[in-house]
Scaffold this active site. Structure first.
Site, mmCIF file in Angstrom:
data_model
loop_
_atom_site.group_PDB
_atom_site.id
_atom_site.type_symbol
_atom_site.label_atom_id
_atom_site.label_comp_id
_atom_site.label_asym_id
_atom_site.label_seq_id
_atom_site.Cartn_x
_atom_site.Cartn_y
_atom_site.Cartn_z
ATOM 1 N N GLU A 25 1.526 -39.301 -42.137
ATOM 2 C CA GLU A 25 1.145 -37.934 -42.509
ATOM 3 C C GLU A 25 0.525 -37.897 -43.909
ATOM 4 O OE1 GLU A 25 5.060 -36.439 -41.349
ATOM 5 O OE2 GLU A 25 4.067 -35.044 -39.987
ATOM 6 N N GLU A 49 8.803 -40.187 -35.110
ATOM 7 C CA GLU A 49 9.872 -39.204 -35.292
ATOM 8 C C GLU A 49 10.622 -38.894 -34.010
ATOM 9 O OE1 GLU A 49 6.921 -39.123 -36.659
ATOM 10 O OE2 GLU A 49 7.003 -38.334 -38.696
HETATM 11 N N1 3HC Z 1 14.377 -44.097 -44.458
HETATM 12 C C1 3HC Z 1 15.408 -44.743 -45.042
HETATM 13 N N2 3HC Z 1 15.705 -46.030 -44.783
HETATM 14 C C2 3HC Z 1 14.918 -46.692 -43.926
HETATM 15 C C3 3HC Z 1 13.827 -46.079 -43.295
HETATM 16 C C4 3HC Z 1 13.566 -44.725 -43.583
HETATM 17 N N3 3HC Z 1 12.534 -44.064 -43.040
HETATM 18 N N4 3HC Z 1 13.224 -46.989 -42.499
HETATM 19 C C5 3HC Z 1 13.919 -48.125 -42.636
HETATM 20 N N5 3HC Z 1 14.942 -47.953 -43.498
HETATM 21 C C6 3HC Z 1 15.908 -48.956 -43.940
HETATM 22 C C7 3HC Z 1 16.734 -49.501 -42.793
HETATM 23 O O1 3HC Z 1 17.873 -48.714 -42.580
HETATM 24 C C8 3HC Z 1 17.082 -50.885 -43.297
HETATM 25 O O2 3HC Z 1 18.152 -50.764 -44.190
HETATM 26 P P1 3HC Z 1 19.263 -51.921 -44.306
HETATM 27 O O3 3HC Z 1 18.488 -53.162 -44.657
HETATM 28 O O4 3HC Z 1 20.160 -51.424 -45.359
HETATM 29 O O5 3HC Z 1 19.880 -51.989 -42.952
HETATM 30 C C9 3HC Z 1 15.862 -51.295 -44.083
HETATM 31 O O6 3HC Z 1 15.170 -50.080 -44.382
HETATM 32 C C10 3HC Z 1 14.917 -52.214 -43.352
HETATM 33 O O7 3HC Z 1 14.620 -51.638 -42.085
HETATM 34 P P2 3HC Z 1 14.498 -52.517 -40.761
HETATM 35 O O8 3HC Z 1 15.642 -53.448 -40.681
HETATM 36 O O9 3HC Z 1 14.268 -51.562 -39.650
HETATM 37 O O10 3HC Z 1 13.182 -53.350 -41.108
HETATM 38 P P3 3HC Z 1 12.022 -53.834 -40.151
HETATM 39 O O11 3HC Z 1 11.108 -54.611 -41.003
HETATM 40 O O12 3HC Z 1 12.589 -54.438 -38.919
HETATM 41 O O13 3HC Z 1 11.266 -52.515 -39.671
HETATM 42 C C11 3HC Z 1 10.224 -50.378 -39.925
HETATM 43 C C12 3HC Z 1 10.561 -51.746 -40.587
HETATM 44 C C13 3HC Z 1 9.251 -50.602 -38.769
HETATM 45 C C14 3HC Z 1 9.587 -49.525 -40.978
HETATM 46 C C15 3HC Z 1 11.507 -49.741 -39.376
HETATM 47 O O14 3HC Z 1 12.470 -49.730 -40.400
HETATM 48 C C16 3HC Z 1 11.354 -48.331 -38.903
HETATM 49 O O15 3HC Z 1 10.932 -48.105 -37.788
HETATM 50 N N6 3HC Z 1 11.747 -47.353 -39.753
HETATM 51 C C17 3HC Z 1 11.788 -45.971 -39.396
HETATM 52 C C18 3HC Z 1 10.425 -45.367 -39.369
HETATM 53 C C19 3HC Z 1 10.534 -43.913 -39.018
HETATM 54 O O16 3HC Z 1 11.234 -43.496 -38.117
HETATM 55 N N7 3HC Z 1 9.793 -43.093 -39.768
HETATM 56 C C20 3HC Z 1 9.782 -41.697 -39.526
HETATM 57 C C21 3HC Z 1 10.829 -41.066 -40.384
HETATM 58 S S1 3HC Z 1 11.007 -39.345 -40.056
HETATM 59 C C22 3HC Z 1 9.710 -38.650 -40.871
HETATM 60 O O17 3HC Z 1 8.901 -39.322 -41.433
HETATM 61 C C23 3HC Z 1 9.694 -37.162 -40.841
HETATM 62 C C24 3HC Z 1 8.378 -36.634 -41.340
HETATM 63 O O18 3HC Z 1 7.559 -36.375 -40.230
HETATM 64 C C25 3HC Z 1 8.580 -35.363 -42.087
#
Ligand code: 3HC
Ligand code: NAI
Length: 695
Positions: free
Chosen positions: A108, A128
């Site tokens: 975004e 999301e």
């Molecule tokens: N917020 C906070 N912490 C997050 C995070 C996030 N969005 N995404 C990942 N983390 C943390 C994980 O909990 C993990 O923490 P830990 O090491 O303490 O367990 C660490 O970051 C590493 O994450 P992964 O183990 O998942 O690392 P990968 O390299 O395997 O994957 C990734 C990376 C593809 C970015 C994956 O973490 C992911 O899919 N993250 C979530 C992405 C997501 O859902 N984004 C949308 C959020 S909602 C949003 O944006 C709302 C908006 O529209 C207003």
């Protein structure tokens, strides 16, 4: 270089200001990132020497989304909307330069920029929906304006990211760049300045929305196409509604509608469960006394023993991850049959367009079949998947102990046998571990890593690491009958059988679970898996099951024989209630002196799920599972527990442990069955008014 906040730096490269976000591990949009972007941009705007701005990220990825840990807490200014509005309204061109993943709020941010470029390996998505949410910072309004409504619907409702080439083709990015990303971003910005390119605001784009205006069938068709995968979830429909708003409302009003829908979802039990599950899954990777830096062995070559139902699927997992794997069988025919099934599986995937014919050959090329046990000598890991009989397992482990190299990991896929006893057949029990895959092994994501009494930390760390490498979700569990998943499943199955004797029909029991969100109920599941498997196990253990045994005696083994608990028309998997089975049930009930009655759905649900929760409590107390959330991960990935209900332990907390405990006591009074005795942990937590997850 100016430090704006702890996570955002401002740097000048000629006329271009570079805002760099450094918020490891994934550059989530925490408060200091939002503030850094806002304040850094403000400085760039007031600096007369700056003509354009580039936003890049340090570390392994672009911004991967909002900071999920801030959800559910009081909002901290500045809000993301405010920052995005400022970016889009910036009087100087703003370019996003993306590497890694631009996800959620991260994508975004890029959509508020005037231009976007991406590294070749960059990925772009709005995940999301997987957290039970929708893109809440303009994603549902801006994305369809850039890529078109159909592509946007598909991206937003699936939550799956797309690659750079796809993004370029759909106009989501302007260029794919190679080499130093910041330099490429600066060069792009310089060009935009030199060519006096306009400030392209996505909010002002209309063509792609106009193309579907007055065509409600686009949405009707889309809803129909995703109905099956999205059953029971709340967020997908809200995502569609938000995109509809993008088409039917002016931008500002569309944003408002998106916000309302987002807030509704944020407060929904489904999203709470899905956000809990996001962290649960990541927690499951952590084993307190096997820290992340425990040396794991590098796996360059694998071997699988047995090319039956499980062995073939397990071999595919290794091949899919590019790891060469040797499959060992006792007889040539069994080997040929097993590898034939593997090939058929790959070809079926290719026929659906999900693999190229070349991929099929590459993967088959990584799998070598043999009947010579000596071929396991150079494997770094051996996964045994031979017949489920202790003497055979022990014989096989003694054999591989003599052949395998000293530092190989020896894993067993046993589902019911004692891993410690299997390990005792070797001179290196520290190298033995359970790797319990689920059927079909090439599809199901769950992997129970069974830690034996003597398994070394390196062995456990290796099994967990290789599990992740072959795209599984490994969860570490201890040794006990059935481990975590099947031990709980067994109790559900037992109660399901009692329920049909008492008067519920198999299809009523199944429907209650399907309505709860499972893909299928226990009886349809039994018919799919084959009832003969359980029958053989029961016979081996001297156990009986009146209805199931009778059904099997009639040669009704499930779908493969055209009938089991249900009957099936040829070539059709739809379960049809069968009067013949009803008669078997009624006769069995009569023989046991059971007076049949109408059993309400609510009772069915309680009697199927409460014993599982209770067993989960015992599993926790016995330290077979490390934490309650691990049990939830096992049930979601291994048994189809609906993720929007979090998993059995999270769900139990929502129902209230006191409610569950008291109902169990009631059922014990009514039935005299000890099954309903609350586990001490459940009882203690219920009395204390606490839950499993926060316990
Ligand atoms: N917020 C906070 N912490 C997050 C995070 C996030 N969005 N995404 C990942 N983390 C943390 C994980 O909990 C993990 O923490 P830990 O090491 O303490 O367990 C660490 O970051 C590493 O994450 P992964 O183990 O998942 O690392 P990968 O390299 O395997 O994957 C990734 C990376 C593809 C970015 C994956 O973490 C992911 O899919 N993250 C979530 C992405 C997501 O859902 N984004 C949308 C959020 S909602 C949003 O944006 C709302 C908006 O529209 C207003
Ligand atoms: P299967 O009967 O389909 O396959 C077993 C294969 O092992 C046969 O092809 C047989 O020829 C081969 N075999 C037997 N002895 C051997 C030996 N000494 N050396 C090499 N190969 C040998 O059995 P399935 O279902 O694949 O089960 C294998 C293991 O996986 C069992 O321990 C089972 O409990 C476990 N398991 C099975 C699941 C399932 O759903 N089928 C799920 C999870 C685990």
């Amino acid at each position: 270089m100016t430090t704006i906040t702890q996570s955002v730096q401002l740097d000048r490269r000629g006329r271009v200001a570079v805002l760099t976000v450094t918020n490891p591990p994934v550059n989530a949009l925490s408060q200091h990132v939002r503030q850094g972007l806002r304040d850094g941009l403000a400085q760039a705007v007031t600096d007369a020497g700056v003509g354009a701005v580039v936003i890049v990220c340090a570390g392994r990825t672009f911004i991967a989304g909002a900071d999920i840990t801030e959800f559910g807490k009081p909002p901290k200014a500045p809000g993301l909307h405010e920052v995005l509005e400022q970016i889009e309204g910036c009087p100087k061109p703003v370019v996003a330069a993306v590497h890694g993943t631009a996800l959620g709020g991260g994508l975004e941010v890029t959509l508020a920029c005037h231009y976007r470029i991406g590294a070749k390996a960059a990925r772009f998505g709005l995940p999301e929906v997987k957290l039970g949410l929708l893109p809440g910072a303009g994603g549902t309004q801006r994305l369809p304006r850039v890529v078109g409504v159909e592509k946007a619907l598909q991206m937003i409702v699936s939550g799956d990211p797309i690659g750079a080439a796809d993004a370029l083709q759909h106009g989501l990015i302007d260029e794919i760049v190679e080499g130093d990303l910041t330099a490429a971003g600066v060069a792009f910005a310089e060009r935009a300045l030199a060519e006096r390119r306009p400030l392209r605001k996505i909010r002002d784009l209309h063509d792609k929305l106009a193309a579907v205006r007055g065509k409600p069938e686009v949405f009707v068709e889309f809803r129909r196409s995703v109905a099956r995968q999205t059953r029971g979830f709340r967020a997908p429909e809200s995502c569609v509604k938000a995109v509809e708003a993008a088409v039917s409302l002016p931008f500002a009003e569309g944003l408002k509608r998106e916000r309302e829908l987002f807030m509704e979802l944020m407060a929904s039990p489904e999203s709470k469960a899905q956000r809990y599950f996001f962290f649960a899954e990541r927690e499951a990777a952590k084993i307190p006394d096997v820290p992340a830096d425990t040396p794991a062995k590098e796996i360059r070559k694998a071997a699988v023993l047995g090319a039956g139902t499980m062995g073939g699927g397990i071999a595919m997992n290794f091949a899919n991850a590019g790891i060469p794997v040797t499959v060992v069988e006792v007889a040539r025919e069994a080997l040929d049959r097993g590898l034939g099934v593997v090939r058929k599986n790959y070809e079926a995937t290719a026929a659906k367009g999900r693999l190229t014919p070349r991929d099929v050959e590459t993967r088959m090329g990584l799998i070598t079949g043999t009947t010579d046990f000596n071929a396991v000598a150079d494997a770094d890991i051996v996964v045994e998947a031979v017949f489920e009989e202790m003497p055979i397992k022990k014989d096989v482990f003694a054999k591989i102990d003599a052949i395998c190299k000293a530092d190989a990991v020896l894993a067993t896929n046993t589902s019911t046998l004692d891993v410690n006893e299997i390990a005792s057949a070797t001179k290196r029990p520290e190298s033995v571990v359970g790797m319990h895959f689920f059927s079909p092994a090439n599809v199901m994501r769950l992997l129970e890593v069974v830690r034996g009494a003597k398994s070394s930390k390196t062995t456990v760390a290796t099994a967990m690491a290789v599990g992740r490498r072959i795209a599984k979700v490994p969860v570490c569990v201890g040794v006990c009958d059935g481990f975590v998943g099947n031990r709980m499943l067994h109790l559900r199955g037992r109660e399901a059988e009692k329920l049909i004797l008492e008067g519920a029909a198999p299809h009523q029991v199944d429907k209650v679970l399907v309505d709860f969100g499972f893909p299928m109920g226990p009886f349809a599941m039994g018919d799919l898996a084959g009832l003969d498997v359980g029958w053989r196990i029961r016979k081996g253990k001297g156990l009986k099951s009146a209805v199931a045994d009778r059904i099997c005696e009639l040669g009704r083994f499930g779908q493969k024989t055209g009938g089991g608990y249900y009957r099936y028309e040829k070539g059709d998997r739809t379960p049809i209630p069968d009067p013949e089975v009803e008669k078997i049930i009624v006769d069995a009930a009569t023989a046991q002196g059971i007076t049949r009655r109408h059993v309400p759905d609510e009772e069915i649900l309680q009697r199927l799920l409460y014993p599982m929760v209770n067993e989960g409590a015992k599993i926790l107390e016995e330290k077979i599972a490390i934490r309650a959330s691990d049990i939830d991960v096992i049930w979601v990935y291994g048994y189809g527990w609906p993720v929007y209900r979090g998993g059995p332990m999270f769900w139990a907390d929502r129902v209230g442990l006191r409610t569950i405990r008291d109902r169990m006591l009631e059922l014990r009074r009514a039935s005299g069955d000890d099954l309903w005795t609350p586990a001490p942990l459940l009882d203690r937590l219920a009395t204390a008014g606490r839950g499993f997850v926060e316990a």
